[in-house]
Design an enzyme around this catalytic site. Structure first.
Site, PDB file in Angstrom:
ATOM      1  N   ASP A 265     -22.416  60.500  12.428  1.00 57.46           N
ATOM      2  CA  ASP A 265     -23.744  60.986  12.042  1.00 57.46           C
ATOM      3  C   ASP A 265     -24.012  62.350  12.673  1.00 57.46           C
ATOM      4  O   ASP A 265     -23.510  62.657  13.748  1.00 57.46           O
ATOM      5  CB  ASP A 265     -24.804  59.961  12.475  1.00 57.46           C
ATOM      6  CG  ASP A 265     -26.110  60.119  11.718  1.00 57.46           C
ATOM      7  OD1 ASP A 265     -26.149  60.885  10.738  1.00 57.46           O
ATOM      8  OD2 ASP A 265     -27.102  59.464  12.108  1.00 57.46           O
TER       9      ASP A 265
ATOM     10  N   ASN B 189     -26.492  56.159   0.705  1.00 56.25           N
ATOM     11  CA  ASN B 189     -26.295  57.611   0.641  1.00 56.25           C
ATOM     12  C   ASN B 189     -26.312  58.172  -0.787  1.00 56.25           C
ATOM     13  O   ASN B 189     -26.489  59.381  -0.973  1.00 56.25           O
ATOM     14  CB  ASN B 189     -25.005  58.032   1.355  1.00 56.25           C
ATOM     15  CG  ASN B 189     -25.060  57.932   2.870  1.00 56.25           C
ATOM     16  OD1 ASN B 189     -24.057  57.667   3.527  1.00 56.25           O
ATOM     17  ND2 ASN B 189     -26.226  58.146   3.468  1.00 56.25           N
TER      18      ASN B 189
HETATM   19  C1  IPE Z   1     -25.180  56.255   8.267  1.00 53.55           C
HETATM   20  O1  IPE Z   1     -25.734  57.509   8.435  1.00 53.55           O
HETATM   21  C2  IPE Z   1     -24.168  56.285   7.156  1.00 53.55           C
HETATM   22  C3  IPE Z   1     -22.949  57.024   7.452  1.00 53.55           C
HETATM   23  C4  IPE Z   1     -22.616  57.531   8.614  1.00 53.55           C
HETATM   24  C5  IPE Z   1     -22.032  57.150   6.356  1.00 53.55           C
HETATM   25  P1  IPE Z   1     -27.102  57.929   7.749  1.00 53.55           P
HETATM   26  O2  IPE Z   1     -27.433  59.274   8.245  1.00 53.55           O
HETATM   27  O3  IPE Z   1     -27.001  57.750   6.278  1.00 53.55           O
HETATM   28  O4  IPE Z   1     -28.092  56.804   8.324  1.00 53.55           O
HETATM   29  P2  IPE Z   1     -29.677  56.812   8.477  1.00 53.55           P
HETATM   30  O5  IPE Z   1     -30.240  57.156   7.136  1.00 53.55           O
HETATM   31  O6  IPE Z   1     -30.025  57.825   9.496  1.00 53.55           O
HETATM   32  O7  IPE Z   1     -30.016  55.427   8.938  1.00 53.55           O
HETATM   33  C1  IPE Z   2     -23.408  61.965   8.449  1.00 53.94           C
HETATM   34  O1  IPE Z   2     -24.197  63.086   8.694  1.00 53.94           O
HETATM   35  C2  IPE Z   2     -22.649  62.063   7.152  1.00 53.94           C
HETATM   36  C3  IPE Z   2     -23.075  61.099   6.120  1.00 53.94           C
HETATM   37  C4  IPE Z   2     -24.000  60.191   6.259  1.00 53.94           C
HETATM   38  C5  IPE Z   2     -22.398  61.173   4.839  1.00 53.94           C
HETATM   39  P1  IPE Z   2     -25.651  63.242   8.060  1.00 53.94           P
HETATM   40  O2  IPE Z   2     -25.520  63.959   6.758  1.00 53.94           O
HETATM   41  O3  IPE Z   2     -26.336  61.922   7.990  1.00 53.94           O
HETATM   42  O4  IPE Z   2     -26.324  64.175   9.146  1.00 53.94           O
HETATM   43  P2  IPE Z   2     -27.850  64.174   9.586  1.00 53.94           P
HETATM   44  O5  IPE Z   2     -28.208  62.781  10.013  1.00 53.94           O
HETATM   45  O6  IPE Z   2     -28.650  64.628   8.400  1.00 53.94           O
HETATM   46  O7  IPE Z   2     -27.882  65.151  10.718  1.00 53.94           O
HETATM   47 MG    MG Z   3     -27.620  60.976   9.260  1.00 56.27          MG
END
Ligand code: IPE
Ligand code: IPE
Ligand code: MG
Length: 248
Positions: free
Chosen positions: A18, A66
């Site tokens: 994340d 996602n």
């Molecule tokens: C969790 O991250 C999913 C992945 C790392 C693929 P998100 O960024 O989607 O999770 P939330 O929305 O903060 O819970």
């Molecule tokens: C994790 O990084 C990647 C996926 C969930 C695909 P994020 O895209 O969730 O990054 P933040 O949480 O917006 O910083």
């Molecule tokens: Mg995220």
């Protein structure tokens, strides 16, 4: 049940990757740049896991939730995934890495599925180190899919419903044949599970780190493993039962 001694390196580490978006925003870059850098981290951490003695590394790459992100971001993520698979096949073979997936991969774009199937087939015979990509994964979806498959097996007379147990049911989860994660790491400072391995992680240790995924490296993985080694996994027992007696 044999208890792993706490000094042991975890055999299976699972990571909620994340912070790509925040990494990009901090630099005034589009979110997709964060994902691009995140792919570089996937490469580095896959190598690091092997070097640090893991047997299984699971990476949460795309959740069922996602899909609700802006369409251009979803499209870019799928493009990056396809590019990564295409580019990494040689490395998987050279480093003897078996690729597996968990999740509803049949709903991914056809190009991604093609590369996934090819890489999985080409690496299926490797046994030392397995990289598991969680793609279009959600724990609740996984349970629903497993329940459906289980019900079909019962209806076909292959399963005795009165003998239902965790052992018989868990064979219908996406993770069939994989060990449970010993350690679950989440980067970026968030302290939630976000629908990841809810059942398999029942006794996992958790490490939360503020490091954003694009900045995560071998030293961070080693630090999380060291933290794991300091924990005592009790599985419901008392500390005295778990600790080996010191004999003079
Ligand atoms: C969790 O991250 C999913 C992945 C790392 C693929 P998100 O960024 O989607 O999770 P939330 O929305 O903060 O819970
Ligand atoms: C994790 O990084 C990647 C996926 C969930 C695909 P994020 O895209 O969730 O990054 P933040 O949480 O917006 O910083
Ligand atoms: Mg995220």
């Amino acid at each position: 049940m044999s208890l792993p001694s706490p000094e042991n390196t975890p055999s299976h580490v699972a990571i909620i990757m994340d912070g790509n978006g925040r990494w990009a925003r901090q630099r005034g870059l589009p979110r997709i740049e964060g994902h691009r850098r995140g792919v570089e981290t996937v490469r580095a951490v896959t190598d690091a896991g092997r070097e640090l003695g893991l047997r299984t590394l699971t990476l949460y790459a795309f959740s069922v939730e996602n899909w609700k992100r802006p369409q251009d971001e979803v499209g870019a993520l799928m493009g990056l995934l396809e590019y990564y698979l295409q580019k990494e096949l040689g490395t998987f073979i050279k480093n003897r890495i078996r690729l597996r997936t968990i999740g509803r991969t049949d709903q991914l774009p056809a190009g991604v599925q093609k590369h996934l199937n090819h890489t999985i087939a080409e690496t299926a015979h490797f046994t030392d180190y397995t990289l598991v990509l969680a793609l279009n994964y959600g724990a609740r979806t996984e349970v629903a899919d497993a329940a459906r498959a289980y019900a079909a097996a019962v209806a076909a007379g292959q399963v005795e419903p009165n003998a239902t147990s965790w052992e018989t049911f868990s064979r219908y989860l996406y993770t069939a044949g994989l060990p449970d994660p010993d350690l679950i790491i989440r980067t970026s400072g968030e302290t939630r599970i976000s629908n990841f391995l809810l059942l398999q992680g029942a006794y996992a240790e958790f490490v939360f780190t503020p490091v954003l995924w694009p900045d995560f490296g071998k030293a961070d993985l080693a630090a999380a493993i060291a933290e794991y080694a300091r924990r005592e996994r009790r599985y419901g027992l008392t500390s005295e039962q778990v600790k080996p007696k010191v004999t003079a």
